[in-house]
Design a protein around this motif. Structure first.
Motif, PDB file in Angstrom:
ATOM      1  N   PHE A  91       0.825  -1.205   0.000  1.00  0.00           N
ATOM      2  CA  PHE A  91       0.000   0.000   0.000  1.00  0.00           C
ATOM      3  C   PHE A  91       0.863   1.261   0.000  1.00  0.00           C
ATOM      4  N   ALA A  92       1.876   1.294   0.866  1.00  0.00           N
ATOM      5  CA  ALA A  92       2.737   2.474   0.973  1.00  0.00           C
ATOM      6  C   ALA A  92       3.550   2.691  -0.298  1.00  0.00           C
ATOM      7  N   ASP A  93       4.076   1.606  -0.886  1.00  0.00           N
ATOM      8  CA  ASP A  93       4.857   1.736  -2.115  1.00  0.00           C
ATOM      9  C   ASP A  93       3.993   2.264  -3.261  1.00  0.00           C
ATOM     10  N   CYS A  94       2.763   1.759  -3.367  1.00  0.00           N
ATOM     11  CA  CYS A  94       1.855   2.239  -4.415  1.00  0.00           C
ATOM     12  C   CYS A  94       1.522   3.713  -4.205  1.00  0.00           C
ATOM     13  N   LEU A  95       1.290   4.101  -2.953  1.00  0.00           N
ATOM     14  CA  LEU A  95       0.999   5.496  -2.645  1.00  0.00           C
ATOM     15  C   LEU A  95       2.151   6.405  -3.056  1.00  0.00           C
ATOM     16  N   ASN A  96       3.352   6.051  -2.625  1.00  0.00           N
ATOM     17  CA  ASN A  96       4.512   6.905  -2.880  1.00  0.00           C
ATOM     18  C   ASN A  96       4.838   7.008  -4.365  1.00  0.00           C
ATOM     19  N   SER A  97       4.638   5.919  -5.114  1.00  0.00           N
ATOM     20  CA  SER A  97       4.971   5.945  -6.543  1.00  0.00           C
ATOM     21  C   SER A  97       3.903   6.651  -7.372  1.00  0.00           C
ATOM     22  N   THR A  98       2.624   6.427  -7.054  1.00  0.00           N
ATOM     23  CA  THR A  98       1.559   7.069  -7.841  1.00  0.00           C
ATOM     24  C   THR A  98       1.400   8.543  -7.492  1.00  0.00           C
ATOM     25  N   SER A  99       1.777   8.937  -6.271  1.00  0.00           N
ATOM     26  CA  SER A  99       1.607  10.335  -5.871  1.00  0.00           C
ATOM     27  C   SER A  99       2.590  11.276  -6.560  1.00  0.00           C
ATOM     28  N   ASN A 100       3.507  10.722  -7.327  1.00  0.00           N
ATOM     29  CA  ASN A 100       4.508  11.536  -8.026  1.00  0.00           C
ATOM     30  C   ASN A 100       4.370  11.416  -9.540  1.00  0.00           C
ATOM     31  N   THR A 101       3.186  11.001  -9.989  1.00  0.00           N
ATOM     32  CA  THR A 101       2.981  10.678 -11.409  1.00  0.00           C
ATOM     33  C   THR A 101       3.263  11.855 -12.334  1.00  0.00           C
ATOM     34  N   PHE A 102       2.629  12.984 -12.106  1.00  0.00           N
ATOM     35  CA  PHE A 102       2.758  14.121 -13.016  1.00  0.00           C
ATOM     36  C   PHE A 102       4.162  14.716 -12.995  1.00  0.00           C
ATOM     37  N   VAL A 103       4.712  14.918 -11.815  1.00  0.00           N
ATOM     38  CA  VAL A 103       6.028  15.552 -11.701  1.00  0.00           C
ATOM     39  C   VAL A 103       7.111  14.644 -12.292  1.00  0.00           C
ATOM     40  N   LYS A 104       7.048  13.350 -11.997  1.00  0.00           N
ATOM     41  CA  LYS A 104       8.077  12.421 -12.436  1.00  0.00           C
ATOM     42  C   LYS A 104       8.066  12.211 -13.944  1.00  0.00           C
ATOM     43  N   ASN A 105       6.883  12.229 -14.547  1.00  0.00           N
ATOM     44  CA  ASN A 105       6.761  11.912 -15.977  1.00  0.00           C
ATOM     45  C   ASN A 105       6.416  13.126 -16.829  1.00  0.00           C
ATOM     46  N   ALA A 106       6.675  14.322 -16.317  1.00  0.00           N
ATOM     47  CA  ALA A 106       6.304  15.541 -17.043  1.00  0.00           C
ATOM     48  C   ALA A 106       6.957  15.607 -18.414  1.00  0.00           C
ATOM     49  N   GLY A 107       8.231  15.228 -18.502  1.00  0.00           N
ATOM     50  CA  GLY A 107       8.930  15.281 -19.783  1.00  0.00           C
ATOM     51  C   GLY A 107       8.303  14.382 -20.823  1.00  0.00           C
ATOM     52  N   MET A 108       7.921  13.176 -20.416  1.00  0.00           N
ATOM     53  CA  MET A 108       7.300  12.240 -21.349  1.00  0.00           C
ATOM     54  C   MET A 108       5.883  12.662 -21.699  1.00  0.00           C
ATOM     55  N   PHE A 109       5.125  13.181 -20.734  1.00  0.00           N
ATOM     56  CA  PHE A 109       3.757  13.609 -20.999  1.00  0.00           C
ATOM     57  C   PHE A 109       3.724  14.753 -22.008  1.00  0.00           C
ATOM     58  N   GLY A 110       4.760  15.590 -22.017  1.00  0.00           N
ATOM     59  CA  GLY A 110       4.777  16.744 -22.910  1.00  0.00           C
ATOM     60  C   GLY A 110       5.197  16.416 -24.334  1.00  0.00           C
ATOM     61  N   LYS A 111       5.630  15.183 -24.588  1.00  0.00           N
ATOM     62  CA  LYS A 111       6.143  14.843 -25.924  1.00  0.00           C
ATOM     63  C   LYS A 111       5.224  13.900 -26.704  1.00  0.00           C
ATOM     64  N   VAL A 112       4.667  12.928 -26.054  1.00  0.00           N
ATOM     65  CA  VAL A 112       3.856  11.935 -26.758  1.00  0.00           C
ATOM     66  C   VAL A 112       2.512  11.779 -26.069  1.00  0.00           C
ATOM     67  N   TYR A 113       1.538  11.284 -26.839  1.00  0.00           N
ATOM     68  CA  TYR A 113       0.214  11.061 -26.267  1.00  0.00           C
ATOM     69  C   TYR A 113       0.044   9.590 -25.914  1.00  0.00           C
ATOM     70  N   PHE A 114      -0.523   9.347 -24.763  1.00  0.00           N
ATOM     71  CA  PHE A 114      -1.023   8.047 -24.353  1.00  0.00           C
ATOM     72  C   PHE A 114      -1.935   8.306 -23.154  1.00  0.00           C
ATOM     73  N   PRO A 115      -2.828   7.401 -22.837  1.00  0.00           N
ATOM     74  CA  PRO A 115      -3.702   7.614 -21.679  1.00  0.00           C
ATOM     75  C   PRO A 115      -2.884   7.813 -20.407  1.00  0.00           C
ATOM     76  N   ARG A 116      -3.034   8.951 -19.768  1.00  0.00           N
ATOM     77  CA  ARG A 116      -2.195   9.283 -18.619  1.00  0.00           C
ATOM     78  C   ARG A 116      -2.407   8.348 -17.438  1.00  0.00           C
ATOM     79  N   LEU A 117      -3.595   7.776 -17.341  1.00  0.00           N
ATOM     80  CA  LEU A 117      -3.868   6.873 -16.231  1.00  0.00           C
ATOM     81  C   LEU A 117      -3.022   5.609 -16.281  1.00  0.00           C
ATOM     82  N   ILE A 118      -2.445   5.327 -17.448  1.00  0.00           N
ATOM     83  CA  ILE A 118      -1.609   4.133 -17.564  1.00  0.00           C
ATOM     84  C   ILE A 118      -0.429   4.203 -16.598  1.00  0.00           C
ATOM     85  N   THR A 119       0.117   5.393 -16.398  1.00  0.00           N
ATOM     86  CA  THR A 119       1.310   5.538 -15.561  1.00  0.00           C
ATOM     87  C   THR A 119       1.048   5.147 -14.110  1.00  0.00           C
TER      88      THR A 119
END
Length: 288
Positions: free
Chosen positions: A94-122
């Motif tokens: 539970f804690a690992d999932c929380l810590n990893s998903t709570s950083n989705t936008f900041v951690k993957n900002a570079g990839m989100f700005g270049k290509v399209y895919f459903p963001r919920l996949i991350t």
């Protein structure tokens, strides 16, 4: 000659709009994300995946010394390694999932700005990749259980409630995903929330019956209410108690009503998380 487009990308019109067919179509990308998370986590380490076993083992030993030895907190007649490991397995997932998903936008900002895919996949891939850790640590739990079973003492009793394990894992994953995407959406503007949330997760463990049985707080009151009832409002508590009850016969099985409460809490939380996630993902690149 008129161009024929294979796919038209348009913004989500509804806040609860989730294209599950599109997510399924990008399942290969999700598989790559899962492999990436597993491989890079312990890349260039000496022990590698053995950390999946070393970490909970050291944690259990620490709990045995501090809570079992110094504090003298009972474990409902179950051997301390089994009791603590049962709680650590699910809580760590539970804690690992929380810590990893709570950083989705900041951690993957570079990839989100270049290509399209459903963001919920991350965030979903984070929840799935952590299932590998959970599986290995649950295997360690079964090995320790087998040792105590052959010794003939302190292993508790497995009962039919152990069959609820897949349901418990799904609800726990849904709770982690819901909380994670909400925090991830909010941290695009307020980075302090990431630091605060990490601190809250650490405190959250002590509000969950991981290192002590729920029976220890039964009958004690807080603000005029039974402390065990207050702790059961924590949606993770019924899941941990059901797991311990099913595999060890320990703990207080808080009842089907509380398990339904955790399930309902997860559904509402996921719906709220998707609403906030869909709203933020339209313009998060301007603030991240």
């Amino acid at each position: 000659m008129q161009n024929e487009w294979n796919e038209i990308i348009s913004p989500r019109r509804g806040l609860l709009d989730v294209n599950f067919r599109e997510i399924w179509r990008y399942r290969d990308l999700m598989t790559l994300f899962v492999k990436r998370d597993i491989i890079t986590q312990y890349k260039q380490t000496i022990l590698g995946p053995l950390w999946y076993i070393v970490q909970p083992s050291i944690t259990v030993l620490m709990y045995m010394v501090v809570f079992g030895g110094i504090a003298g907190i009972p474990t409902d007649g179950v051997a301390q390694p089994l009791f603590y490991l049962a709680g650590v397995c699910l809580w760590q997932y539970f804690a690992d999932c929380l810590n990893s998903t709570s950083n989705t936008f900041v951690k993957n900002a570079g990839m989100f700005g270049k290509v399209y895919f459903p963001r919920l996949i991350t965030p979903i891939s984070c929840v799935v990749s952590n299932l590998v850790r959970l599986g290995i640590q649950f295997g360690l739990f079964l090995i320790v259980y087998a040792v105590y079973y052959f010794i003939g003492t302190g292993c508790g009793t497995v009962n039919a409630y152990a069959l609820l394990l897949p349901v418990l894992v799904v609800v726990l994953a849904g709770l982690a995903l819901g909380f994670g995407i909400i925090i991830s959406s909010l941290t695009t503007k307020y980075r302090d929330l990431q630091i605060l949330f990490t601190f809250i997760v650490q405190l959250w463990m002590y509000a969950t019956p991981i290192v002590y049985p729920l029976s220890q707080v039964r009958g004690k009151s807080l603000m005029g209410m039974d402390l065990a009832t207050i702790m059961s409002l924590n949606p993770v508590t019924p899941i941990i108690e059901a797991f311990k009850h099913g595999f060890l016969g320990a703990g207080e099985f808080v009842g089907w009503g509380w398990l339904c409460y955790s399930l309902g809490f997860m559904i509402v939380l996921l719906a709220l998380g998707i609403v906030i996630f869909n709203r933020v993902q339209r313009s998060f690149m301007d603030t991240v």
